[in-house]
Design an enzyme around this catalytic site. Structure first.
Site, PDB file in Angstrom:
ATOM      1  N   HIS A 333       0.808  -1.225   0.000  1.00  0.00           N
ATOM      2  CA  HIS A 333       0.000   0.000   0.000  1.00  0.00           C
ATOM      3  C   HIS A 333       0.843   1.278   0.000  1.00  0.00           C
ATOM      4  CE1 HIS A 333       1.245  -0.601   4.067  1.00  0.00           C
ATOM      5  NE2 HIS A 333       0.831   0.613   4.384  1.00  0.00           N
ATOM      6  N   ASP A 334       2.153   1.153   0.144  1.00  0.00           N
ATOM      7  CA  ASP A 334       3.032   2.327   0.147  1.00  0.00           C
ATOM      8  C   ASP A 334       3.806   2.481  -1.157  1.00  0.00           C
ATOM      9  OD1 ASP A 334       2.451   2.936   2.826  1.00  0.00           O
ATOM     10  OD2 ASP A 334       4.125   1.728   3.580  1.00  0.00           O
TER      11      ASP A 334
HETATM   12  O1  TEU Z   1       5.494   2.834   6.393  1.00  0.00           O
HETATM   13  C1  TEU Z   1       6.800   3.034   6.823  1.00  0.00           C
HETATM   14  C2  TEU Z   1       7.662   3.810   5.991  1.00  0.00           C
HETATM   15  O2  TEU Z   1       8.863   3.819   6.170  1.00  0.00           O
HETATM   16  C3  TEU Z   1       7.056   4.723   5.015  1.00  0.00           C
HETATM   17  O3  TEU Z   1       7.733   5.934   5.140  1.00  0.00           O
HETATM   18  C4  TEU Z   1       7.207   4.238   3.667  1.00  0.00           C
HETATM   19  O4  TEU Z   1       8.560   4.040   3.398  1.00  0.00           O
HETATM   20  C5  TEU Z   1       6.659   5.289   2.784  1.00  0.00           C
HETATM   21  O5  TEU Z   1       5.278   5.237   2.900  1.00  0.00           O
HETATM   22  C6  TEU Z   1       7.037   5.081   1.394  1.00  0.00           C
HETATM   23  O6  TEU Z   1       6.591   6.152   0.689  1.00  0.00           O
HETATM   24  C7  TEU Z   1       4.563   2.439   7.354  1.00  0.00           C
HETATM   25  C8  TEU Z   1       3.219   2.207   6.722  1.00  0.00           C
HETATM   26  O7  TEU Z   1       3.310   1.115   5.853  1.00  0.00           O
HETATM   27  C9  TEU Z   1       2.772   3.460   6.055  1.00  0.00           C
HETATM   28  O8  TEU Z   1       1.572   3.303   5.368  1.00  0.00           O
HETATM   29  C10 TEU Z   1       2.620   4.516   7.125  1.00  0.00           C
HETATM   30  O9  TEU Z   1       2.355   5.754   6.534  1.00  0.00           O
HETATM   31  C11 TEU Z   1       3.858   4.640   7.992  1.00  0.00           C
HETATM   32  O10 TEU Z   1       4.419   3.398   8.368  1.00  0.00           O
HETATM   33  C12 TEU Z   1       3.513   5.334   9.286  1.00  0.00           C
HETATM   34  O11 TEU Z   1       2.721   4.489  10.073  1.00  0.00           O
END
Ligand code: TEU
Length: 581
Positions: A333-334
């Site tokens: 999802h990221d």
């Molecule tokens: O993501 C962790 C993280 O390091 C994020 O910065 C990720 O690398 C970034 O979204 C990439 O663009 C986790 C979750 O998966 C993310 O959805 C959350 O936003 C984040 O932690 C904070 O909880």
């Protein structure tokens, strides 16, 4: 290497708000998931990881939790959740909950209390510091832009937030915080879940004194990973969590660990002494941009290098072998959609998505499939920033277009390539309005390609990406070599082909992947000899007798062969004879 159910499993990640809406409010929900469990069963996955479904103001898509032991009413009720777990277990699917405990929402009752006064009994649940010379306590940058500190006038102090201002970091040095978290974990485990995905778990221990980060750019705030990633007490906190909670259940935990090296991963997931079972590493997600660019590097748009990908993957495969345990993912999802990032989402979408699926399942480690990947969903290109919902994307646009006056076309190009909403557009179920995701107005627009790319179409077409995933998952269940076989890279300098061998108890599989639209020739190194071969799988109609020693690959072609040694064959024959009447 010990056999474990979670090593043999294939995990499917659901981002609930984008999966299926059952009540027309435009947001996915638990009944939507229940309605699609038969679909997941047909796909054949063993475990579902649910992104957060707890009450949350939704500042960061649910990764800002305001109550850890409830369900957000937008998703349903606790009774619905219990129904979901029952329905999943009834189909042999296990459930992994997402635990976000590096930080809470600023609307969590602990933080509401904590900010009230310096003497409040929850004050020390978070990381509060006075300002320094009229400014933030240090120069750390937040992941989502700006300072990692927010000023709170009520007590004239700053609190630390590595992510958004609505995600204050918990103070793990406070034993009461750790006890609370153990309590939350036990509460869910007692409800019968099968494990956790631990959000940014390697950020929970910060270097004491919270020193200023070295100034490596002209920016006001600096990347401070060295002071909050794999901090001095991380191992201790996780051992305590293992001993107090996890060791009492047959469950597994995967830790999300940005910036983890193989040494960190071995330490955390060690067969004997590790506190976690596997981690998500990011090295293959961070190809190309120079490391010094750190966070800004995420938005780097440009080609990536197959040789670098091979080096990264091979290092992880070899170094963890027999010591820790790998996980592998190409999207979540990221991240952008894998077919858009590592394949070709145009002419060779189907071929390249199948090639990537082969890659995902043929490596050593537990594979994670992200919703929609199994039908080859692609990145989205919304025209205007107003159509985006992800706060990271919105902050990025604000910073570069509104503040620094960069060319909006370039900024949009970076968002189209790398933005998190690429993965968050609704799941494409069919060709009806909004892709069958909702009867209302979706919280984020559907990718307009849903009329061609959707589950209904994929299920009906025996040559679809979906059926290819099914075949891979099924194969993995039948062949321990795919799970436990060792890995050996071939042709390390080849610029188009990624080829490797897997071996287990004398059995060998050869995996050959063309990562390009070119037609390269594969030549097996002459040191690898065999007496017979069998084509196990291919994403093109290949001649099953085609000789694996030398062949030309089609665009994005993937082939998997079994190579039999003469000696190995003879032993099998003897065994057969021995078992006869
Ligand atoms: O993501 C962790 C993280 O390091 C994020 O910065 C990720 O690398 C970034 O979204 C990439 O663009 C986790 C979750 O998966 C993310 O959805 C959350 O936003 C984040 O932690 C904070 O909880």
């Amino acid at each position: 290497m010990k056999r474990r159910w979670w090593k043999e499993a294939v995990v499917y990640q659901i981002y609930p708000r984008s999966f299926l809406d059952s009540d027309g409010d435009g947001m996915g929900d638990l009944h939507g998931i229940i309605a699609k469990l038969d679909y997941l069963n047909q796909l054949g996955v063993d475990v579902v990881w649910l992104s957060p479904i707890y009450p949350s103001p939704g500042d960061d898509g649910g990764y800002d939790v305001s109550n850890y032991c409830e369900i957000d009413p937008a998703f349903g009720t606790m009774t619905d959740w219990e129904g979901l777990l029952r329905e999943m277990h009834g189909r042999g699917i296990r459930l992994l909950m997402d635990l976000v405990v590096n930080h809470t929402s600023d609307e969590h009752p602990w933080f509401v209390e904590s900010r009230k006064s310096r003497e409040n009994e929850y004050r020390d649940y978070y990381i509060w510091r006075p300002g320094k010379e009229g400014r933030e306590p240090n120069n750390w940058a937040s992941h989502f832009g700006g300072s990692a500190w927010a000023y709170d006038a009520v007590t004239d102090e700053y609190y630390l937030h590595l992510f958004s201002t609505k995600q204050p970091d918990l103070n793990w040095e406070n034993p009461r915080v750790r006890t609370e978290i153990h309590g939350i974990m036990t509460w869910w485990l007692e409800k019968g879940i099968d494990g956790f995905r631990l959000d940014v778990i390697n950020m929970i221990s910060k270097v004491p004194g919270l020193p200023d980060a070295p100034v490596v750019s002209g920016e006001r705030y600096q990347w401070a990973g060295q002071y909050f990633l794999h901090g001095p007490r991380l191992g201790e906190y996780l051992r305590e969590m293992r001993e107090t909670v996890l060791s009492k259940y047959d469950v597994f935990v995967v830790g999300e660990t940005p910036g983890a090296t193989t040494e960190h991963a071995i330490d955390l997931t060690h067969e004997e002494a590790g506190s976690l079972d596997m981690v998500f590493q990011f090295e293959h997600m961070d190809l190309a941009p120079p490391k010094a660019l750190a966070r800004v590097g995420k938005w780097h748009v440009g080609p990536w290098d197959l040789i670098e990908l091979k080096q990264v993957m091979t290092r992880w495969q070899k170094e963890l072998e027999g010591k820790g345990w790998n996980s592998f993912y190409l999207s979540n999802h990221d991240q952008p959609r894998s077919v858009s990032r590592f394949g070709d989402d145009g002419r060779y979408r189907v071929e390249s998505a199948k090639m990537l699926a082969t890659f995902l399942h043929m490596l050593h480690g537990t594979p994670y499939v992200y919703q929609g990947e199994e039908i080859g969903m692609t990145n989205v290109r919304f025209e205007s920033i107003g159509e985006y919902r992800d706060l990271e994307t919105l902050h990025f646009y604000q910073e570069w277009v509104d503040r620094r006056r960069s060319d909006p076309h370039e900024v949009m190009a970076a968002i189209h390539a790398k933005g998190r909403d690429n993965a968050r557009t609704p799941m494409q179920w069919n060709a009806s309005d909004h892709a069958g995701f909702t009867t209302g107005t979706p919280w984020i627009k559907v990718n307009p390609n849903y009329r061609q790319i959707n589950v209904e179409q994929a299920r009906a077409d025996p040559s679809s990406i979906f059926h290819y995933y099914r075949r891979l998952i099924e194969l993995r269940r039948q062949h321990p070599i795919m799970v436990y076989g060792s890995y050996e890279l071939l042709l390390d300098a080849h610029e188009q082909i990624y080829a490797f061998l897997r071996s287990l108890h004398g059995e060998r599989w050869l995996v050959v992947l063309n990562f390009t639209a070119d037609l390269p020739v594969f030549a097996l190194p002459s040191t690898i000899t065999f007496s017979q071969h069998e084509l196990i799988l291919s994403n093109y109609p290949s001649d099953s007798r085609a000789d694996p020693r030398l062949f030309r690959l089609q665009p994005y072609e993937a082939r998997v062969y079994r190579l039999d040694r003469a000696q190995h064959k003879a032993r099998e024959v003897r065994n057969d004879a021995g078992d006869g009447p």
